[in-house]
Design a protein around this motif. Structure first.
Motif, PDB file in Angstrom:
ATOM      1  N   ARG A  11      -2.464   9.358  -7.515  1.00 20.93           N
ATOM      2  CA  ARG A  11      -2.783   8.692  -6.248  1.00 20.93           C
ATOM      3  C   ARG A  11      -4.108   7.936  -6.362  1.00 20.93           C
ATOM      4  O   ARG A  11      -4.237   6.808  -5.857  1.00 20.93           O
ATOM      5  N   VAL A  12      -5.090   8.536  -7.015  1.00 16.80           N
ATOM      6  CA  VAL A  12      -6.381   7.869  -7.189  1.00 16.80           C
ATOM      7  C   VAL A  12      -6.208   6.610  -8.033  1.00 16.80           C
ATOM      8  O   VAL A  12      -6.764   5.550  -7.708  1.00 16.80           O
ATOM      9  N   SER A  67       6.472  10.107   4.255  1.00 12.55           N
ATOM     10  CA  SER A  67       6.580   9.186   5.386  1.00 12.55           C
ATOM     11  C   SER A  67       5.384   8.236   5.385  1.00 12.55           C
ATOM     12  O   SER A  67       4.388   8.450   4.690  1.00 12.55           O
ATOM     13  N   ARG A  68       5.497   7.177   6.166  1.00 17.02           N
ATOM     14  CA  ARG A  68       4.367   6.254   6.293  1.00 17.02           C
ATOM     15  C   ARG A  68       3.151   6.967   6.861  1.00 17.02           C
ATOM     16  O   ARG A  68       2.017   6.651   6.499  1.00 17.02           O
ATOM     17  N   ALA A  69       3.384   7.894   7.780  1.00 14.44           N
ATOM     18  CA  ALA A  69       2.274   8.631   8.371  1.00 14.44           C
ATOM     19  C   ALA A  69       1.521   9.415   7.302  1.00 14.44           C
ATOM     20  O   ALA A  69       0.284   9.438   7.276  1.00 14.44           O
ATOM     21  N   GLU A  70       2.250  10.062   6.393  1.00 17.86           N
ATOM     22  CA  GLU A  70       1.612  10.825   5.321  1.00 17.86           C
ATOM     23  C   GLU A  70       0.868   9.902   4.362  1.00 17.86           C
ATOM     24  O   GLU A  70      -0.256  10.200   3.926  1.00 17.86           O
ATOM     25  N   VAL A  93       0.838  -1.199   0.000  1.00 20.66           N
ATOM     26  CA  VAL A  93       0.000   0.000   0.000  1.00 20.66           C
ATOM     27  C   VAL A  93       0.874   1.249   0.000  1.00 20.66           C
ATOM     28  O   VAL A  93       0.672   2.176  -0.794  1.00 20.66           O
ATOM     29  N   PHE A  94       1.864   1.277   0.898  1.00 21.76           N
ATOM     30  CA  PHE A  94       2.756   2.428   0.961  1.00 21.76           C
ATOM     31  C   PHE A  94       3.501   2.627  -0.361  1.00 21.76           C
ATOM     32  O   PHE A  94       3.613   3.745  -0.866  1.00 21.76           O
ATOM     33  N   TYR A 127      -4.211   7.324   2.292  1.00 22.49           N
ATOM     34  CA  TYR A 127      -5.053   6.131   2.135  1.00 22.49           C
ATOM     35  C   TYR A 127      -6.391   6.318   2.849  1.00 22.49           C
ATOM     36  O   TYR A 127      -7.450   5.988   2.302  1.00 22.49           O
ATOM     37  N   LEU A 128      -6.343   6.852   4.071  1.00 22.55           N
ATOM     38  CA  LEU A 128      -7.573   7.042   4.831  1.00 22.55           C
ATOM     39  C   LEU A 128      -8.514   8.001   4.106  1.00 22.55           C
ATOM     40  O   LEU A 128      -9.724   7.744   3.995  1.00 22.55           O
ATOM     41  N   GLN A 129      -7.973   9.118   3.592  1.00 22.80           N
ATOM     42  CA  GLN A 129      -8.808  10.077   2.874  1.00 22.80           C
ATOM     43  C   GLN A 129      -9.443   9.431   1.650  1.00 22.80           C
ATOM     44  O   GLN A 129     -10.641   9.587   1.397  1.00 22.80           O
ATOM     45  N   LEU A 130      -8.657   8.701   0.885  1.00 20.24           N
ATOM     46  CA  LEU A 130      -9.176   8.070  -0.325  1.00 20.24           C
ATOM     47  C   LEU A 130     -10.206   6.995   0.007  1.00 20.24           C
ATOM     48  O   LEU A 130     -11.224   6.853  -0.690  1.00 20.24           O
TER      49      LEU A 130
END
Length: 283
Positions: free
Chosen positions: A194-195, A115-118, A105-106, A123-126
């Protein structure tokens, strides 16, 4: 079903997450490939297994935090008469081993050196925006699994929704959280890329499938039965704390922002741990 065959069945299910005795919608059964059984053989082995063999299969999957759900024709639309649908789902009551990594996923969503956090924030937003298209606009609850066939969206719609979300966050100015501000440094075709990567991840995982090309909106995607089953499970077992916070039942006056910040901090902590590990290896 001997132990070798059980291993082959599990390998198939880990790859495709679902198998159908008689695929619906004109889909052809997956043929055998090097080192992998055909879809027909996987279904036949499970169908013909004894009660003891099925219990052994369930125990084997449970040890990996997984469970096999079986659905008959009539349980949900899209399962052909005389067919049977096998879905491999995470067991919400068990943890999965570190073997199942989030790295794909990353790697798929990474455009630069995020970063993984970003990347987790992206991912959460999408994921939330995709579910707006699959559920909210159809006035559909996560428990409405049987309506999965009407849940479609075009890739361009998700891009437009994401662009609107980014502009909304940009309008917050200093009120935007650190996690939200990480979404604002976009350029050119970043949002479309990204999408596209996000959709390809879900197609590869068996959660979405293409249904047609639209002249104005491009390719149109439909949720699969597996995708609907997993969304229902997430809604029941993993989003309950968010609903509690919305209703004011969160512990110690927590908020949705608090939950998001905790998730991001956890991802950042993993980033630091990974960096420390790399430094130790280099030393």
């Amino acid at each position: 079903m001997n132990m070798t065959e059980m291993g082959e069945v599990v390998a198939y299910l880990l790859r495709y997450r679902a198998a159908e005795r008689l695929p619906a919608g004109g889909r052809k059964r997956r043929a055998a490939r090097d080192g992998q059984l055909s879809e027909r053989d996987v279904c036949a082995l499970i169908d013909d297994a004894s009660d003891i063999e099925r219990e052994a299969l369930r125990d084997f999957l449970a040890g990996q935090g997984l469970r096999l759900r079986v659905y008959e024709a009539g349980d949900y639309p899209g399962i052909a008469p005389g067919s049977r649908y096998y879905a491999l789902l995470p067991d919400p009551d068990m943890d999965q081993p570190p073997l199942y990594t989030r790295e794909p996923v990353f790697n798929a969503l990474r455009l630069r050196q995020e970063s993984r956090a970003e990347l987790a924030t992206w991912y959460l937003q999408l994921w939330l925006l995709m579910h707006t298209l699959l559920y909210t606009r159809y006035n559909r609850a996560l428990s409405d699994v049987s309506r999965y066939q009407e849940a479609t969206f075009a890739g361009a719609e998700l891009v437009d929704l994401l662009r609107d979300q980014v502009e909304t966050l940009r309008g917050l100015g200093d009120e935007a959280s650190e996690a939200q501000r990480s979404l604002l440094d976009e350029r050119g075709e970043d949002l479309s890329r990204r999408v596209r990567a996000f959709i390809e991840l879900h197609v590869g995982a068996g959660m979405l499938e293409p249904v047609r090309d639209d002249d104005t909106s491009g390719e149109v995607w439909q949720q699969t039965l597996l995708g609907a089953l997993e969304s229902e499970q997430i809604g029941i077992h993993q989003l309950g704390h968010l609903q509690a916070l919305i209703e004011g039942r969160g512990e110690q006056g927590g908020s949705l922002d608090d939950v998001a910040d905790e998730d991001i901090e956890e991802a950042e902590s993993r980033d630091r741990d990974s960096l420390n590990d790399d430094t130790e290896v280099q030393a």
